[in-house]
Design a protein around this motif. Sequence first.
Motif, short mmCIF file in Angstrom:
data_model
loop_
_atom_site.label_atom_id
_atom_site.label_comp_id
_atom_site.label_asym_id
_atom_site.label_seq_id
_atom_site.Cartn_x
_atom_site.Cartn_y
_atom_site.Cartn_z
N LYS A 1 37.20 56.91 -63.98
CA LYS A 1 38.49 57.12 -63.34
C LYS A 1 39.20 58.33 -63.95
O LYS A 1 39.71 59.20 -63.23
N LEU A 2 39.22 58.39 -65.29
CA LEU A 2 39.86 59.51 -65.97
C LEU A 2 39.16 60.83 -65.66
O LEU A 2 39.81 61.86 -65.46
N ALA A 3 37.81 60.80 -65.63
CA ALA A 3 37.05 62.02 -65.35
C ALA A 3 37.35 62.53 -63.95
O ALA A 3 37.54 63.74 -63.75
N LYS A 4 37.40 61.63 -62.97
CA LYS A 4 37.69 62.04 -61.58
C LYS A 4 39.08 62.66 -61.48
O LYS A 4 39.26 63.71 -60.84
N GLU A 5 40.06 62.02 -62.13
CA GLU A 5 41.43 62.56 -62.08
C GLU A 5 41.50 63.93 -62.74
O GLU A 5 42.14 64.85 -62.22
N THR A 6 40.83 64.07 -63.87
CA THR A 6 40.87 65.31 -64.61
C THR A 6 40.17 66.43 -63.87
O THR A 6 40.69 67.55 -63.76
N LEU A 7 38.98 66.14 -63.32
CA LEU A 7 38.24 67.16 -62.58
C LEU A 7 38.99 67.58 -61.31
O LEU A 7 39.00 68.76 -60.95
N LYS B 1 38.14 68.40 -69.82
CA LYS B 1 38.70 69.73 -69.51
C LYS B 1 37.86 70.84 -70.16
O LYS B 1 37.71 71.92 -69.59
N ALA B 2 37.30 70.54 -71.32
CA ALA B 2 36.51 71.54 -72.04
C ALA B 2 35.17 71.82 -71.36
O ALA B 2 34.51 72.80 -71.69
N THR B 3 34.75 70.96 -70.43
CA THR B 3 33.46 71.19 -69.77
C THR B 3 33.42 72.54 -69.05
O THR B 3 32.34 73.09 -68.83
N ARG B 4 34.58 73.05 -68.70
CA ARG B 4 34.63 74.37 -68.06
C ARG B 4 34.08 75.43 -69.01
O ARG B 4 33.45 76.40 -68.57
N GLN B 5 34.30 75.23 -70.32
CA GLN B 5 33.79 76.19 -71.32
C GLN B 5 32.39 75.83 -71.82
O GLN B 5 31.60 76.72 -72.14
N THR B 6 32.07 74.54 -71.89
CA THR B 6 30.80 74.13 -72.49
C THR B 6 29.66 74.07 -71.49
O THR B 6 28.50 73.93 -71.88
N GLY B 7 29.99 74.14 -70.19
CA GLY B 7 28.93 74.16 -69.18
C GLY B 7 28.42 72.80 -68.74
O GLY B 7 27.46 72.71 -67.97
N VAL B 8 29.05 71.72 -69.21
CA VAL B 8 28.66 70.38 -68.75
C VAL B 8 29.09 70.24 -67.29
O VAL B 8 30.25 70.48 -66.95
N THR B 9 28.17 69.84 -66.43
CA THR B 9 28.46 69.74 -65.00
C THR B 9 28.95 68.34 -64.64
O THR B 9 28.70 67.37 -65.37
N PRO B 10 29.63 68.19 -63.49
CA PRO B 10 30.02 66.85 -63.03
C PRO B 10 28.82 65.92 -62.88
O PRO B 10 28.93 64.72 -63.15
N GLU B 11 27.68 66.47 -62.47
CA GLU B 11 26.48 65.66 -62.32
C GLU B 11 26.02 65.12 -63.67
O GLU B 11 25.62 63.95 -63.80
N GLU B 12 26.07 65.97 -64.70
CA GLU B 12 25.70 65.52 -66.05
C GLU B 12 26.69 64.48 -66.56
O GLU B 12 26.30 63.50 -67.23
N LEU B 13 27.96 64.69 -66.26
CA LEU B 13 28.98 63.73 -66.68
C LEU B 13 28.76 62.37 -66.03
O LEU B 13 28.90 61.33 -66.67
N ALA B 14 28.36 62.38 -64.76
CA ALA B 14 28.07 61.11 -64.06
C ALA B 14 26.90 60.39 -64.73
O ALA B 14 26.95 59.17 -64.94
#
Length: 250
Positions: free
Chosen positions: A237-243, A204-217
């Motif tokens: 699974k958790l990342a997909k649900e959260t995003l 959830k904090a990636t919205r503030q820290t700038g980490v992209t879904p591509e980087e998370l993958a």
Amino acid sequence: MRAEGTQVLADAVMPRWVSQPDAPSGLGLRTMLLRTDAEGYAGAAAALRDARAAGVEGRVRAPTTLLVGELDPASPIAAAEALRDGIPGAGLVVLPGMRHIPNYEAAETVTAAMLAHLGALAAPAPDPLEAGLAVRRAVLGEAHVARASAAVTALDAPFQDYITRNVWGQIWTRPGLSRHARSLLTLAMMAALGRHEEFVLHVKATRQTGVTPEELAELLLQVGAYAGVPVANHALKLAKETLRAMEEAT
């Protein structure tokens, strides 16, 4: 100098540089002088020949402290005073018994004077609790921190104070890594260790820290390679649900 090299000046220069030319430090300086390029020394000498205190006046605005050896024949106290007078607010420290290169003969005294100058400029260290709260809000979001703060009880108040001061206030504020990099590292560690609640919180904090879904993958591929496929699969699974939930909320 250009014709004969630094050897021609050694005997004359050493007593001007240090009060004890035959001491080990003085002999070390003499060796350095003899190895100095003649053209470079001549150029430096020409620059000093043409320098005047009047050329400094009004040009230096930074906080300044001048250091000068009491017995320095090359840069006498009067010359240092002229420089000081041309720099608003400048201070002058006279080093007793020293000549032109006092950091060789009075290293501790010179260091103390420099530290005193720098110490006067140092801003007071920020309160770790305030700094931690600021970073925590910036990373996790104002709403989350407000909810967490409202839920604090006597049971967890010392622990909340501890993590705010020591984790958020002293680790996340360090200059060695960007906030974006710290976010990536935290996500990887929470996934690898199976800390699912914390992992979701930092997704959830990636919205503030700038980490992209591509980087998370990419990060979770790395986790799968080094920490195991099952933990990475569950984290995905958790990342997909959260995003997805974050997307729907906006």
